[in-house]
Design a protein around this motif. Structure first.
Motif, mmCIF file in Angstrom:
data_model
loop_
_atom_site.group_PDB
_atom_site.id
_atom_site.type_symbol
_atom_site.label_atom_id
_atom_site.label_comp_id
_atom_site.label_asym_id
_atom_site.label_seq_id
_atom_site.Cartn_x
_atom_site.Cartn_y
_atom_site.Cartn_z
ATOM 1 N N VAL A 104 0.714 -1.248 -0.046
ATOM 2 C CA VAL A 104 0.031 0.004 -0.033
ATOM 3 C C VAL A 104 0.905 1.201 0.010
ATOM 4 N N ASN A 105 2.228 1.110 -0.220
ATOM 5 C CA ASN A 105 2.973 2.167 -0.743
ATOM 6 C C ASN A 105 2.754 2.832 -2.001
ATOM 7 N N HIS A 106 2.208 1.770 -2.781
ATOM 8 C CA HIS A 106 2.118 2.184 -4.217
ATOM 9 C C HIS A 106 1.055 1.212 -4.947
ATOM 10 N N THR A 107 0.658 1.677 -5.948
ATOM 11 C CA THR A 107 -0.392 0.697 -6.874
ATOM 12 C C THR A 107 0.435 0.557 -8.108
ATOM 13 N N SER A 108 -0.314 -0.155 -9.084
ATOM 14 C CA SER A 108 0.112 -0.119 -10.478
ATOM 15 C C SER A 108 -0.431 1.108 -10.746
ATOM 16 N N ASP A 109 0.049 1.709 -12.042
ATOM 17 C CA ASP A 109 -0.517 2.719 -12.798
ATOM 18 C C ASP A 109 -1.859 2.225 -13.396
ATOM 19 N N GLU A 110 -2.019 0.856 -13.495
ATOM 20 C CA GLU A 110 -3.365 0.576 -14.198
ATOM 21 C C GLU A 110 -4.568 0.174 -13.145
ATOM 22 N N HIS A 111 -4.165 0.681 -11.964
ATOM 23 C CA HIS A 111 -5.262 0.636 -10.843
ATOM 24 C C HIS A 111 -6.387 1.718 -11.290
ATOM 25 N N ASP A 197 -4.931 -14.390 8.362
ATOM 26 C CA ASP A 197 -4.354 -14.351 9.789
ATOM 27 C C ASP A 197 -3.412 -13.290 10.086
ATOM 28 N N GLY A 198 -3.240 -12.379 8.748
ATOM 29 C CA GLY A 198 -2.387 -11.273 9.114
ATOM 30 C C GLY A 198 -1.886 -10.835 7.910
ATOM 31 N N PHE A 199 -0.766 -9.802 8.066
ATOM 32 C CA PHE A 199 -0.226 -9.216 6.831
ATOM 33 C C PHE A 199 1.268 -8.843 7.056
ATOM 34 N N ARG A 200 2.096 -9.373 5.857
ATOM 35 C CA ARG A 200 3.300 -8.787 5.657
ATOM 36 C C ARG A 200 3.043 -7.499 4.795
ATOM 37 N N MET A 201 3.806 -6.375 5.424
ATOM 38 C CA MET A 201 3.370 -5.085 4.800
ATOM 39 C C MET A 201 4.647 -4.461 4.088
ATOM 40 N N ASP A 202 4.496 -4.500 2.685
ATOM 41 C CA ASP A 202 5.742 -4.266 1.683
ATOM 42 C C ASP A 202 5.993 -2.720 2.085
ATOM 43 N N VAL A 203 7.398 -2.644 2.219
ATOM 44 C CA VAL A 203 7.879 -0.992 2.388
ATOM 45 C C VAL A 203 7.163 -0.215 3.233
ATOM 46 N N ILE A 204 6.475 -0.696 4.274
ATOM 47 C CA ILE A 204 5.457 0.035 5.058
ATOM 48 C C ILE A 204 5.921 1.290 5.689
ATOM 49 N N ASN A 205 7.276 1.372 5.916
ATOM 50 C CA ASN A 205 7.639 2.724 6.594
ATOM 51 C C ASN A 205 8.084 3.920 5.462
ATOM 52 N N PHE A 206 7.452 3.512 4.198
ATOM 53 C CA PHE A 206 7.720 4.596 3.048
ATOM 54 C C PHE A 206 6.487 5.420 3.127
ATOM 55 N N LEU A 207 5.477 5.133 3.842
ATOM 56 C CA LEU A 207 4.296 5.863 3.605
ATOM 57 C C LEU A 207 4.509 7.227 3.996
ATOM 58 N N SER A 208 5.031 7.836 4.897
ATOM 59 C CA SER A 208 4.997 9.155 5.405
ATOM 60 C C SER A 208 6.035 9.849 4.774
ATOM 61 N N LYS A 209 5.898 10.650 3.895
ATOM 62 C CA LYS A 209 6.852 11.236 3.342
ATOM 63 C C LYS A 209 7.134 12.896 3.943
ATOM 64 N N GLU A 210 8.340 13.453 3.741
ATOM 65 C CA GLU A 210 8.542 14.651 4.498
ATOM 66 C C GLU A 210 7.833 15.780 3.680
ATOM 67 N N PRO A 211 7.179 16.530 4.644
ATOM 68 C CA PRO A 211 6.514 17.565 3.700
ATOM 69 C C PRO A 211 7.547 18.516 2.838
ATOM 70 N N GLY A 212 6.987 18.775 1.578
ATOM 71 C CA GLY A 212 7.543 19.547 0.769
ATOM 72 C C GLY A 212 8.760 18.790 -0.150
ATOM 73 N N LEU A 213 8.588 17.560 0.344
ATOM 74 C CA LEU A 213 9.712 16.568 -0.502
ATOM 75 C C LEU A 213 10.869 17.166 -1.135
ATOM 76 N N PRO A 214 11.762 17.540 -0.309
ATOM 77 C CA PRO A 214 12.989 18.268 -0.399
ATOM 78 C C PRO A 214 14.011 17.495 -1.457
ATOM 79 N N ASP A 215 14.935 18.291 -2.114
ATOM 80 C CA ASP A 215 16.069 17.728 -2.660
ATOM 81 C C ASP A 215 17.017 17.107 -1.753
ATOM 82 N N ASN A 216 17.881 15.927 -2.201
ATOM 83 C CA ASN A 216 18.949 15.381 -1.282
ATOM 84 C C ASN A 216 19.986 16.627 -1.558
#
Length: 556
Positions: A104-111, A197-216
């Motif tokens: 649930v970090n991403h879907t297909s672009d065909e969703h 009986d449960g979930f394995r959650m794919d890259v689940i700690n990517f869900l919250s992005k830093e506001p403003g999405l700054p450059d590296n």
């Protein structure tokens, strides 16, 4: 100590199935759900408690199912919802639990959500994804995709860019949107209501992005760089997980494990401490990133056992009283453990069994990846055309264009490519290893006549029965699940040894990472629970090449 609270998921062993490569029932070359149902008795004999199923949802398969087109439909190559319901019923009949993959970090672009989102800027679904206007010279920021190239894709229709931390066919969902989160929780509840009986959650700690999405800020002008500091473990991560727990998991006795690249042990405690009501455990990546050099995953460093021992021990100590560890050395994204950490030639059996004993005697929930219990190895296909993994193919294309030789790139792929884990399951010595009577979607490892399940089941000393015994021992001895951890011989270059303690019991585990006979170690006097050299006596001993021994004794 909340870490010692008894829970079924702490006492379980999980078996991961990568459905495309497990067992093909209709001979089209692709593993399927009825094929898994056919093999449930094999899993029951192995003794595992939980099956984690990699994605079986409808998908265009740009990233082998991790690009989901519909969360509520089964991929037609894998079968039907009726096939899935039959699988679940047959698993529950055998006392096996089913954990589904949650992406649930991403879907297909065909969703359907993305089709609506890209149709116009004022569409109600526009904000389900992360759209930005570009800068004068291109994308909104300098983040690099995990699969190479920019993490932004320009969309002609509305003249804006969307974020994709993975493939451009995997647009990132916008978790800042309340309606999106409600729709995700509704979908999760649907699957739990069906009986999972449960979930394995794919890259689940990517869900919250830093506001403003700054450059590296560390990248050279005009160059791409990782944006990980701005999308891993972001500012609202705990809030989102606690909300998810309240909306979905509360009142249900289910298992949750979050895949969390970049998480450290202190963050993991916060994610997994029971009182916080977030996750049961996390998959961390520190130990499988130790052989990545300054240039990242494909900059392969030689295996260093003391670093592995130090890292695994750090996590054992950190999560001893709060939180919970997941224990793994390979999965669908990682190379085969015996090829990476052992010797898959001369000491194949000894090193594979040693690694199993080392891991399963630790504190945490062990994960067995399909074929691991048979000692399946990495594969060396001669041509890049024999590979299917998008990450591998993108890297090869990019590096070849930059002038890196074919041979140099193939060596990197032989070490770290994801297809090492995805070659079909080796069931027997017939053509295509008994996986299919058709043409397999990915070629079988040529060593299948020697390494296969039929052979292993006939041999009482095979690796399969080592795993079976390790799984049984966890059920018989609480110390293996709940005992404290203490590292022994911390300065040895070749020995990984530790003690577990619970009440008046003590478990001493000694493992050799050498092809030589080693100086004596002392296990103490007690009962040999398991050894890969059929050792019967405890005490002072010289370890044989890749030997592992676990001794249970009473403490005075």
């Amino acid at each position: 100590m909340s870490g010692n609270t008894r829970r079924w998921w702490k006492e379980s062993v999980v078996y991961q199935i990568y459905p495309r490569s497990f067992n093909d029932s209709n001979q089209d070359g692709i593993g399927d759900i009825p094929g898994i149902t056919e093999k449930l008795d094999y899993l029951k004999e192995l003794g595992v408690d939980v099956v984690w199923l990699s994605p079986v949802y409808d998908s265009p398969n740009d990233d082998n199912g991790y690009d989901i087109r519909s969360y509520t439909t089964i991929m037609d190559e894998f079968g039907t919802m009726e096939d899935w319901e039959m699988l679940l019923a047959e698993m529950h009949k055998r006392g096996l639990k089913l954990v589904m993959d949650l992406v649930v970090n991403h879907t297909s672009d065909e969703h359907a959500w993305f089709a609506e989102s890209r149709s116009s800027k004022d569409n109600p679904y526009r904000d389900y994804y992360i759209w930005r206007e570009g800068k004068q010279d291109g994308p909104p920021n300098n983040w690099e995709s995990n699969f190479s190239g920019s993490a932004w894709e320009y969309d002609q229709q509305t003249g804006e860019y969307y974020l994709h931390l993975f493939s451009k066919k995997q647009p990132d969902l916008n978790w800042e949107n309340d309606a999106l989160r409600k729709d995700v929780y509704s979908m999760m509840n649907m699957w739990l209501d069906k009986g999972v009986d449960g979930f394995r959650m794919d890259v689940i700690n990517f869900l919250s992005k830093e506001p403003g999405l700054p450059d590296n800020p560390h990248a050279a002008p005009g160059e791409l760089a990782s944006g990980a500091d701005f999308f891993m473990n972001g500012p609202r991560m705990h809030e989102f997980l606690q909300e998810m727990h309240a909306e979905v998991m509360a009142g249900r006795d289910v298992m949750t494990v979050g895949e969390m690249p970049g998480v450290n042990e202190l963050q993991a405690i916060d994610y997994t401490e029971e009182e916080r009501k977030e996750l049961n455990m996390v998959f961390q990546f520190e130990h499988v990133d130790l052989d990545s050099g300054p240039g990242g995953k494909w900059d392969v460093l030689p295996f260093n056992m003391p670093k592995l021992r130090e890292n695994l021990s750090k996590w054992q100590y950190a999560l001893m009283e709060k939180g919970w560890n997941s224990l793994y050395l390979n999965n669908h994204d990682q190379p085969r453990l015996v090829s990476r950490f052992g010797d898959d030639q001369t000491y194949w059996y000894q090193s594979a069994s040693m690694l199993a004993i080392m891991l399963h005697m630790m504190r945490g929930t062990p994960y067995v990846y399909q074929g691991e219990e048979l000692g399946m190895t990495n594969v060396r296909f001669k041509s890049i055309d024999d590979y299917e993994d998008i990450e591998t193919l993108n890297m090869y294309k990019e590096k070849r264009a930059a002038g890196v030789s074919h041979d140099a790139l193939m060596e990197k792929i032989y070490s770290k490519g994801r297809d090492n884990a995805r070659t079909p399951m080796q069931w027997d010595d017939t053509e295509h290893a008994g996986f299919t009577a058709g043409i397999p979607w990915l070629a079988v490892n040529p060593n299948y006549p020697r390494i296969n399940a039929a052979q292993a089941l006939k041999d009482p000393d095979s690796l399969f029965y080592v795993y079976q015994k390790l799984i049984r021992l966890r059920k018989e001895h609480d110390i293996i699940v709940y005992g404290d951890y203490e590292l022994l011989y911390p300065d040895s270059e070749t020995i990984f040894a530790y003690k577990r303690r619970l009440g008046n019991k003590q478990l001493t585990v000694c493992c050799s990472f050498s092809d030589q006979v080693l100086e004596p170690v002392d296990t103490g006097e007690g009962t040999v629970l398991i050894s890969n050299y059929q050792r019967k006596t405890s005490g002072r001993m010289s370890l044989q090449p890749y030997e592992a021994v676990a001794v249970l004794s009473e403490r005075s």
